[in-house]
Design a protein around this motif. Sequence first.
Motif, PDB file in Angstrom:
ATOM      1  N   ARG A  31       0.797  -1.346  -0.273  1.00 32.68           N
ATOM      2  CA  ARG A  31       0.138  -0.032   0.124  1.00 32.68           C
ATOM      3  C   ARG A  31       1.047   1.096   0.054  1.00 32.68           C
ATOM      4  NH1 ARG A  31      -1.580   2.821   4.458  1.00 32.68           N
ATOM      5  NH2 ARG A  31      -0.444   2.471   6.414  1.00 32.68           N
ATOM      6  N   TRP A  32       0.214   2.224  -0.421  1.00 27.66           N
ATOM      7  CA  TRP A  32       0.962   3.699  -0.470  1.00 27.66           C
ATOM      8  C   TRP A  32       0.732   4.165   1.132  1.00 27.66           C
ATOM      9  CZ3 TRP A  32       3.204   5.169  -4.816  1.00 27.66           C
ATOM     10  CH2 TRP A  32       2.887   4.792  -6.025  1.00 27.66           C
ATOM     11  N   LEU A  33       1.965   4.797   1.582  1.00 22.33           N
ATOM     12  CA  LEU A  33       2.041   5.513   2.773  1.00 22.33           C
ATOM     13  C   LEU A  33       2.003   6.966   2.655  1.00 22.33           C
ATOM     14  CD1 LEU A  33       4.935   3.278   4.208  1.00 22.33           C
ATOM     15  CD2 LEU A  33       2.623   3.051   4.321  1.00 22.33           C
ATOM     16  N   SER A  34       1.555   7.578   3.565  1.00 20.27           N
ATOM     17  CA  SER A  34       1.602   9.135   3.622  1.00 20.27           C
ATOM     18  C   SER A  34       2.799   9.678   4.110  1.00 20.27           C
ATOM     19  CB  SER A  34       0.171   9.619   4.600  1.00 20.27           C
ATOM     20  OG  SER A  34       0.787   9.289   6.042  1.00 20.27           O
ATOM     21  N   VAL A  35       2.864  10.985   4.090  1.00 23.80           N
ATOM     22  CA  VAL A  35       4.209  11.845   4.819  1.00 23.80           C
ATOM     23  C   VAL A  35       4.286  11.500   6.172  1.00 23.80           C
ATOM     24  CG1 VAL A  35       5.056  13.904   5.297  1.00 23.80           C
ATOM     25  CG2 VAL A  35       4.114  13.306   3.100  1.00 23.80           C
ATOM     26  N   GLU A  53       3.101   9.012   7.821  1.00 26.58           N
ATOM     27  CA  GLU A  53       3.473   7.536   7.903  1.00 26.58           C
ATOM     28  C   GLU A  53       4.859   6.914   7.890  1.00 26.58           C
ATOM     29  OE1 GLU A  53      -0.708   4.789   6.996  1.00 26.58           O
ATOM     30  OE2 GLU A  53       0.293   5.681   5.473  1.00 26.58           O
ATOM     31  N   MET A  54       5.471   7.726   6.720  1.00 27.48           N
ATOM     32  CA  MET A  54       6.761   7.614   6.234  1.00 27.48           C
ATOM     33  C   MET A  54       7.892   8.380   7.200  1.00 27.48           C
ATOM     34  SD  MET A  54       8.929   6.194   4.323  1.00 27.48           S
ATOM     35  CE  MET A  54       7.789   5.540   3.152  1.00 27.48           C
ATOM     36  N   ALA A  55       7.437   9.468   7.731  1.00 28.41           N
ATOM     37  CA  ALA A  55       8.213  10.100   9.095  1.00 28.41           C
ATOM     38  C   ALA A  55       8.289   9.290  10.145  1.00 28.41           C
ATOM     39  CB  ALA A  55       7.548  11.545   9.237  1.00 28.41           C
ATOM     40  N   GLU A  56       7.166   8.566  10.534  1.00 26.34           N
ATOM     41  CA  GLU A  56       7.265   7.817  11.568  1.00 26.34           C
ATOM     42  C   GLU A  56       8.002   6.267  11.382  1.00 26.34           C
ATOM     43  OE1 GLU A  56       4.111   5.066  14.352  1.00 26.34           O
ATOM     44  OE2 GLU A  56       3.363   6.869  13.464  1.00 26.34           O
ATOM     45  N   TYR A  57       7.958   5.942  10.296  1.00 29.40           N
ATOM     46  CA  TYR A  57       8.774   4.747   9.907  1.00 29.40           C
ATOM     47  C   TYR A  57      10.099   5.086   9.844  1.00 29.40           C
ATOM     48  CZ  TYR A  57      10.503   1.032   6.836  1.00 29.40           C
ATOM     49  OH  TYR A  57      11.346  -0.049   6.483  1.00 29.40           O
ATOM     50  N   LEU A  58      10.495   6.018   9.293  1.00 34.63           N
ATOM     51  CA  LEU A  58      11.922   6.532   9.437  1.00 34.63           C
ATOM     52  C   LEU A  58      12.595   7.225  10.621  1.00 34.63           C
ATOM     53  CD1 LEU A  58      12.218   7.921   5.760  1.00 34.63           C
ATOM     54  CD2 LEU A  58      12.964   5.774   6.708  1.00 34.63           C
ATOM     55  N   GLY A  59      11.495   7.516  11.613  1.00 28.18           N
ATOM     56  CA  GLY A  59      11.899   8.087  12.768  1.00 28.18           C
ATOM     57  C   GLY A  59      12.361   9.622  12.513  1.00 28.18           C
ATOM     58  N   VAL A  60      11.822  10.380  11.744  1.00 29.66           N
ATOM     59  CA  VAL A  60      12.246  11.734  11.456  1.00 29.66           C
ATOM     60  C   VAL A  60      10.918  12.553  11.366  1.00 29.66           C
ATOM     61  CG1 VAL A  60      14.250  11.009  10.218  1.00 29.66           C
ATOM     62  CG2 VAL A  60      11.985  11.586   8.926  1.00 29.66           C
ATOM     63  N   SER A  61      11.106  13.984  11.367  1.00 23.76           N
ATOM     64  CA  SER A  61       9.958  14.701  11.229  1.00 23.76           C
ATOM     65  C   SER A  61       9.240  14.888   9.773  1.00 23.76           C
ATOM     66  CB  SER A  61      10.243  16.078  11.854  1.00 23.76           C
ATOM     67  OG  SER A  61      11.177  16.834  10.771  1.00 23.76           O
ATOM     68  N   LYS A  62       7.939  15.222   9.745  1.00 21.43           N
ATOM     69  CA  LYS A  62       7.323  15.413   8.504  1.00 21.43           C
ATOM     70  C   LYS A  62       8.172  16.538   7.807  1.00 21.43           C
ATOM     71  CE  LYS A  62       3.244  16.524   9.927  1.00 21.43           C
ATOM     72  NZ  LYS A  62       1.879  16.753   9.888  1.00 21.43           N
ATOM     73  N   ASP A  63       8.694  17.554   8.445  1.00 11.39           N
ATOM     74  CA  ASP A  63       9.489  18.369   7.800  1.00 11.39           C
ATOM     75  C   ASP A  63      10.760  18.020   6.779  1.00 11.39           C
ATOM     76  OD1 ASP A  63       7.790  20.610   8.126  1.00 11.39           O
ATOM     77  OD2 ASP A  63       8.932  21.072  10.039  1.00 11.39           O
ATOM     78  N   THR A  64      11.345  16.919   7.798  1.00 10.76           N
ATOM     79  CA  THR A  64      12.464  16.394   7.170  1.00 10.76           C
ATOM     80  C   THR A  64      12.225  15.575   6.024  1.00 10.76           C
ATOM     81  OG1 THR A  64      13.594  15.834   9.366  1.00 10.76           O
ATOM     82  CG2 THR A  64      14.376  14.600   7.471  1.00 10.76           C
ATOM     83  N   VAL A  65      10.786  14.899   5.858  1.00 12.66           N
ATOM     84  CA  VAL A  65      10.625  14.035   4.826  1.00 12.66           C
ATOM     85  C   VAL A  65      10.291  15.070   3.462  1.00 12.66           C
ATOM     86  CG1 VAL A  65       8.779  12.620   3.838  1.00 12.66           C
ATOM     87  CG2 VAL A  65       9.425  12.376   6.040  1.00 12.66           C
ATOM     88  N   ALA A  90       9.176   9.590  -4.248  1.00 12.08           N
ATOM     89  CA  ALA A  90       7.792  10.199  -3.617  1.00 12.08           C
ATOM     90  C   ALA A  90       7.008  10.600  -5.124  1.00 12.08           C
ATOM     91  CB  ALA A  90       8.024  11.330  -2.855  1.00 12.08           C
ATOM     92  N   HIS A  91       5.544   9.983  -4.781  1.00 13.53           N
ATOM     93  CA  HIS A  91       4.801  10.389  -5.797  1.00 13.53           C
ATOM     94  C   HIS A  91       3.981  11.164  -5.495  1.00 13.53           C
ATOM     95  CE1 HIS A  91       6.558   6.750  -7.535  1.00 13.53           C
ATOM     96  NE2 HIS A  91       6.785   6.398  -6.570  1.00 13.53           N
ATOM     97  N   ARG A  92       3.603  12.242  -6.308  1.00 13.87           N
ATOM     98  CA  ARG A  92       2.686  13.449  -6.069  1.00 13.87           C
ATOM     99  C   ARG A  92       1.124  12.707  -6.641  1.00 13.87           C
ATOM    100  NH1 ARG A  92       3.486  19.206  -4.360  1.00 13.87           N
ATOM    101  NH2 ARG A  92       1.137  19.477  -3.985  1.00 13.87           N
ATOM    102  N   ILE A  93       0.138  12.641  -5.829  1.00 16.16           N
ATOM    103  CA  ILE A  93      -1.029  12.422  -6.082  1.00 16.16           C
ATOM    104  C   ILE A  93      -2.066  13.402  -5.463  1.00 16.16           C
ATOM    105  CG2 ILE A  93      -2.943  10.729  -5.794  1.00 16.16           C
ATOM    106  CD1 ILE A  93      -0.735   8.681  -5.020  1.00 16.16           C
ATOM    107  N   GLY A  94      -2.446  14.013  -6.508  1.00 13.71           N
ATOM    108  CA  GLY A  94      -3.165  15.281  -6.334  1.00 13.71           C
ATOM    109  C   GLY A  94      -2.357  16.267  -5.278  1.00 13.71           C
ATOM    110  N   ARG A  95      -2.634  16.617  -4.368  1.00 18.41           N
ATOM    111  CA  ARG A  95      -1.894  17.632  -3.554  1.00 18.41           C
ATOM    112  C   ARG A  95      -1.170  16.626  -2.396  1.00 18.41           C
ATOM    113  NH1 ARG A  95      -4.797  20.162   1.124  1.00 18.41           N
ATOM    114  NH2 ARG A  95      -6.520  18.777   1.683  1.00 18.41           N
ATOM    115  N   PHE A  96      -1.239  15.542  -2.215  1.00 19.11           N
ATOM    116  CA  PHE A  96      -0.571  14.614  -1.298  1.00 19.11           C
ATOM    117  C   PHE A  96       0.580  13.945  -1.907  1.00 19.11           C
ATOM    118  CE2 PHE A  96      -5.162  14.515  -0.344  1.00 19.11           C
ATOM    119  CZ  PHE A  96      -5.000  15.140   1.105  1.00 19.11           C
TER     120      PHE A  96
END
Length: 67
Positions: free
Chosen positions: A4-8, A10-22, A33-39
Amino acid sequence: MSERWLSVEEMAEYLGVSKDTVYAWINKKNMPAHRIGRFWKFKMDEVDQWVRSGGAADSDGERDPKQ
């Protein structure tokens, strides 16, 4: 069954970093990363390969404030 596709978030949590870092890695370090609409969405296997190849390496002195 396909991965499945992961959100920002979820990916930040998985990698142990902040959303800003992602977001910074997407813009500055070509994080897969793949842009799907605005996500932004991610496939875990693509990101794992990117990390293993050194894509997330701290080459320019940037540090995640969360760490």
